[in-house]
Scaffold this motif. Structure first.
Motif, mmCIF file in Angstrom:
data_model
loop_
_atom_site.group_PDB
_atom_site.id
_atom_site.type_symbol
_atom_site.label_atom_id
_atom_site.label_comp_id
_atom_site.label_asym_id
_atom_site.label_seq_id
_atom_site.Cartn_x
_atom_site.Cartn_y
_atom_site.Cartn_z
ATOM 1 N N ASP A 294 -14.038 -7.803 -9.738
ATOM 2 C CA ASP A 294 -13.853 -6.348 -9.811
ATOM 3 C C ASP A 294 -14.244 -5.676 -8.484
ATOM 4 O O ASP A 294 -13.494 -4.878 -7.908
ATOM 5 C CB ASP A 294 -14.712 -5.820 -10.981
ATOM 6 N N GLN A 298 -12.027 -4.182 -5.019
ATOM 7 C CA GLN A 298 -12.171 -2.801 -4.530
ATOM 8 C C GLN A 298 -12.508 -2.786 -3.041
ATOM 9 O O GLN A 298 -12.002 -1.947 -2.291
ATOM 10 C CB GLN A 298 -13.245 -2.078 -5.328
ATOM 11 N N ASP A 301 -9.336 -3.516 -1.219
ATOM 12 C CA ASP A 301 -8.438 -2.361 -1.209
ATOM 13 C C ASP A 301 -8.890 -1.307 -0.201
ATOM 14 O O ASP A 301 -8.081 -0.784 0.557
ATOM 15 C CB ASP A 301 -8.357 -1.733 -2.617
ATOM 16 N N ARG A 309 -11.022 1.834 -7.396
ATOM 17 C CA ARG A 309 -10.862 2.341 -8.768
ATOM 18 C C ARG A 309 -12.174 2.792 -9.399
ATOM 19 O O ARG A 309 -12.178 3.606 -10.308
ATOM 20 C CB ARG A 309 -10.163 1.314 -9.665
ATOM 21 N N SER A 310 -13.312 2.277 -8.926
ATOM 22 C CA SER A 310 -14.573 2.672 -9.564
ATOM 23 C C SER A 310 -15.577 3.187 -8.530
ATOM 24 O O SER A 310 -16.699 2.681 -8.449
ATOM 25 C CB SER A 310 -15.179 1.505 -10.331
ATOM 26 N N TYR A 318 -10.092 9.282 -10.349
ATOM 27 C CA TYR A 318 -9.917 8.128 -11.225
ATOM 28 C C TYR A 318 -8.524 7.560 -10.997
ATOM 29 O O TYR A 318 -7.597 8.291 -10.638
ATOM 30 C CB TYR A 318 -10.135 8.533 -12.682
ATOM 31 N N PRO A 319 -8.366 6.251 -11.196
ATOM 32 C CA PRO A 319 -7.131 5.592 -10.776
ATOM 33 C C PRO A 319 -5.850 6.242 -11.288
ATOM 34 O O PRO A 319 -4.920 6.451 -10.518
ATOM 35 C CB PRO A 319 -7.274 4.178 -11.331
ATOM 36 N N ASP A 320 -5.793 6.572 -12.590
ATOM 37 C CA ASP A 320 -4.530 7.103 -13.118
ATOM 38 C C ASP A 320 -4.194 8.440 -12.471
ATOM 39 O O ASP A 320 -3.082 8.689 -12.016
ATOM 40 C CB ASP A 320 -4.641 7.328 -14.637
ATOM 41 N N GLU A 323 -3.066 8.071 -8.812
ATOM 42 C CA GLU A 323 -1.701 7.610 -8.622
ATOM 43 C C GLU A 323 -0.743 8.807 -8.714
ATOM 44 O O GLU A 323 0.136 8.991 -7.890
ATOM 45 C CB GLU A 323 -1.378 6.589 -9.722
#
Ligand SMILES: NC(=O)C1=CN([C@@H]2O[C@H](COP(=O)(O)OP(=O)(O)OC[C@H]3O[C@@H](n4cnc5c(N)ncnc54)[C@H](O)[C@@H]3O)[C@@H](O)[C@H]2O)C=CC1
Ligand SMILES: O=C(O)C(=O)COP(=O)(O)O
Length: 527
Positions: A294, A298, A301, A309-310, A318-320, A323
């Motif tokens: 995990d 990150q 990335d 993402r965290s 937050y990821p969603d 995007e």
């Protein structure tokens, strides 16, 4: 190639991911001084609970972009210092949930049946059954402090063991507690009613010393306390004393105020009513693979310029949501940069208005992106999504956020106004269907230009010949014009001209432009 320092033991699965994009150095057991010395050469630092990432280390980390905590608790990282320096801090919020919850349950049962001591006595040749008559957890009351991920898993398992559940967590809803079969109570009642108390809260300034002498005095003399959360939430000296004097029934601890636990800690001399493990909550093969992958992903990335993402110190990203918002973040950054330059720096007030479909979104990332753009002239690459809000606050920039979903010129658009050294200025920008960014308004003059690296803005009187003069002036300085737009509200009134340029404007040209009859103002902007 970027360099990653791994300063605590991390599963190979994580190291393999990092090795795809970076040189990975595993150096465990370093002192603070040693870390301060070597950290300047690293782009990323990966840790567990063993490394204390102090302000001193963070300040020395001039290349550091990310600190990855392969686990949950980031109380061993000076997160505010990292935020100020623009370093992303990430963790693995779920990778070791099950491991930590199972450890707490194992501790609870082991404590009830004196398993560690009984085991020790058999291995030492004894057959003593009298000393180890335990207690059942069935129908006993378990008080859970912190009903988050780990606390919830403990609740589900304890329910299955037939325990009565009460919980204290001021941040969760009655419905959630209900769903877990837990009665939410205040802390005092939890202390008084529980036969077992298990802690699943982060260590913060509010939770430090939560279980102190005063709290212990409220508890049943038979209560058994389990701490697989963080050291320092329990006052160790008070706990040891209460146990020695038989004022509480038992304690099982996995975490300590100082780790490793001091050799002369009074906890070490306690009898069978105390169980001590050396911070093993996350130490399962499964959890270690989970958290390593995990966090390594990150770090990879972020080193590749992608979002994490965290991240614990990038608000609202937050990821969603990220995007969906990504094109708007670019728009906000461009507009922030533009309006900051038009307002001439020293911005004291920034108004951010989300318009059209953008108005339905979380404004926080958009505001952060606008601030990043606004501050980028002054701070260059030192400002990023992590520290933009803090830097703005330190400069006294006030922010007003508004929304207007009814403005539907474009699907979603963003309007920024800045009050700065050159007065009030505003810009609006939108995303076209194909994701292209357009600046659609400057100081309330309608235009339609894509942002480019070099731009020239003028305020002038709308009159014949002015465009030609500017064009030939730029030509005489060998500046190539990529596109040009004029915006006006009324014919022969006030107008703005926006030129996208292929080349930077040479010194002195602005003064020449200002001499052109009808020109009131001219600014160059670099995006
Ligand atoms: N022993 C070990 O190896 C491990 C220890 N941990 C510790 O466990 C803690 C909890 O982890 P998760 O459940 O994953 O976190 P979480 O964030 O899912 O849950 C924490 C809960 O505590 C609550 N809370 C916060 N402040 C509180 C307060 N003052 N009083 C009562 N409740 C409060 C929050 O509302 C939240 O529901 C971590 O912060 C970490 O310190 C986590 C993993 C392994
Ligand atoms: O994830 C956490 O919060 C933990 O306490 C686990 O610590 P560790 O990574 O095993 O040193």
């Amino acid at each position: 190639m970027p360099k990653v320092l791994v300063s605590d033991p991390i599963d190979q699965a994580g190291l393999d991911i990092l090795s795809q994009v970076a040189q990975v150095d595993v150096k465990t057991g370093l002192s603070n001084e040693e870390l301060v010395q070597i950290i300047p050469e690293y782009d990323a630092l990966m840790i567990r609970s063993g490394t204390r990432v102090t302000q001193e280390i963070i300040e020395a980390g001039n290349q550091l972009k990310i600190i990855g905590r392969a686990g949950v608790g980031v109380d061993n990282v000076d997160v505010p210092a990292a935020t100020r320096k623009g370093i992303v801090v990430v963790n693995s919020p779920e990778g070791n949930t099950i491991a930590a919850a199972e450890h707490a349950l194992a501790m609870m049962l082991a404590l009830s049946r004196y398993i560690p001591d009984a085991n020790h006595s058999v291995k030492n040749g004894k057959w003593d059954r009298k000393s180890y008559v335990g207690a059942e957890v069935y129908k006993k009351t378990l008080g859970i402090v912190g009903l988050g991920k780990i606390g919830s898993h403990v609740a589900a398992a304890a329910k299955a063991l037939g325990m009565k559940l009460i919980a204290y967590d001021p941040f969760i809803s009655l419905e959630r507690a209900d769903h877990l079969g837990c009665r939410l109570v205040d802390m005092d009642l939890l202390f008084r009613e529980s036969d077992y108390i298990t802690l699943h809260i982060p260590k913060t300034s509010e939770t430090a010393n939560l279980i102190n002498a005063e709290a212990l005095a409220k508890m049943k003399p038979t209560v058994r306390i389990i701490n697989c959360a963080r050291g320092g939430i329990i006052d160790e000296a008070a706990l040891a004393e209460a146990l020695k004097e038989g004022r509480i029934g038992g304690a099982a601890l996995d975490v300590y105020e100082n780790e490793p636990l001091e050799a002369d800690s009074p906890l070490r001399s306690l009898g069978k009513e105390a169980i001590l493990t050396p911070h093993l909550g996350a130490s399962t093969a499964e959890a270690q693979i989970n958290v390593a992958i995990d966090v390594a992903e990150q770090i990879r990335d972020v080193l590749l310029g992608l979002p994490a993402r965290s991240a614990v110190n990038i608000p609202g990203l937050y990821p969603d949501a990220l995007e969906k918002l990504r094109p708007y973040l670019q728009l906000a950054e461009n507009l922030g940069n533009l309006v900051g330059q038009l307002a001439g720096g020293r911005v004291e007030l920034l108004t951010v208005r989300l318009q059209g479909e953008l108005a339905d979104n979380n404004s926080q990332p958009i505001v952060v992106a606008a601030l990043k753009g606004l501050l980028s002239q002054a701070l260059r690459e030192r400002v990023n999504y992590v520290n933009a809000s803090i830097e703005a606050k330190e400069r006294g920039i006030r922010i007003i956020e508004t929304r207007d979903g009814s403005i539907r010129d474009y699907t979603g658009s963003l309007h920024l106004e800045a009050k700065g050294a050159l007065g009030d200025h505003s810009v609006t920008g939108a995303l076209l269907g194909d994701g292209e960014i357009r600046i659609t308004d400057i100081d309330e003059f309608p235009i339609n230009v894509p942002p480019t690296h070099h731009m020239l803005f003028t305020r002038h009187r709308d009159m014949p010949g002015i465009i030609g003069k500017i064009g030939s002036l730029l030509g005489s300085f060998n500046v190539n014009i990529a596109s040009m737009q004029v915006g006006r509200k009324i014919v022969r009134g006030d107008a703005v001209m926006v030129l996208s340029l292929d080349d930077p404007l040479p010194e002195g040209i602005l003064a020449e432009i200002m001499k052109v009859p009808g020109i009131r103002d001219a600014y160059t902007v670099m995006l």
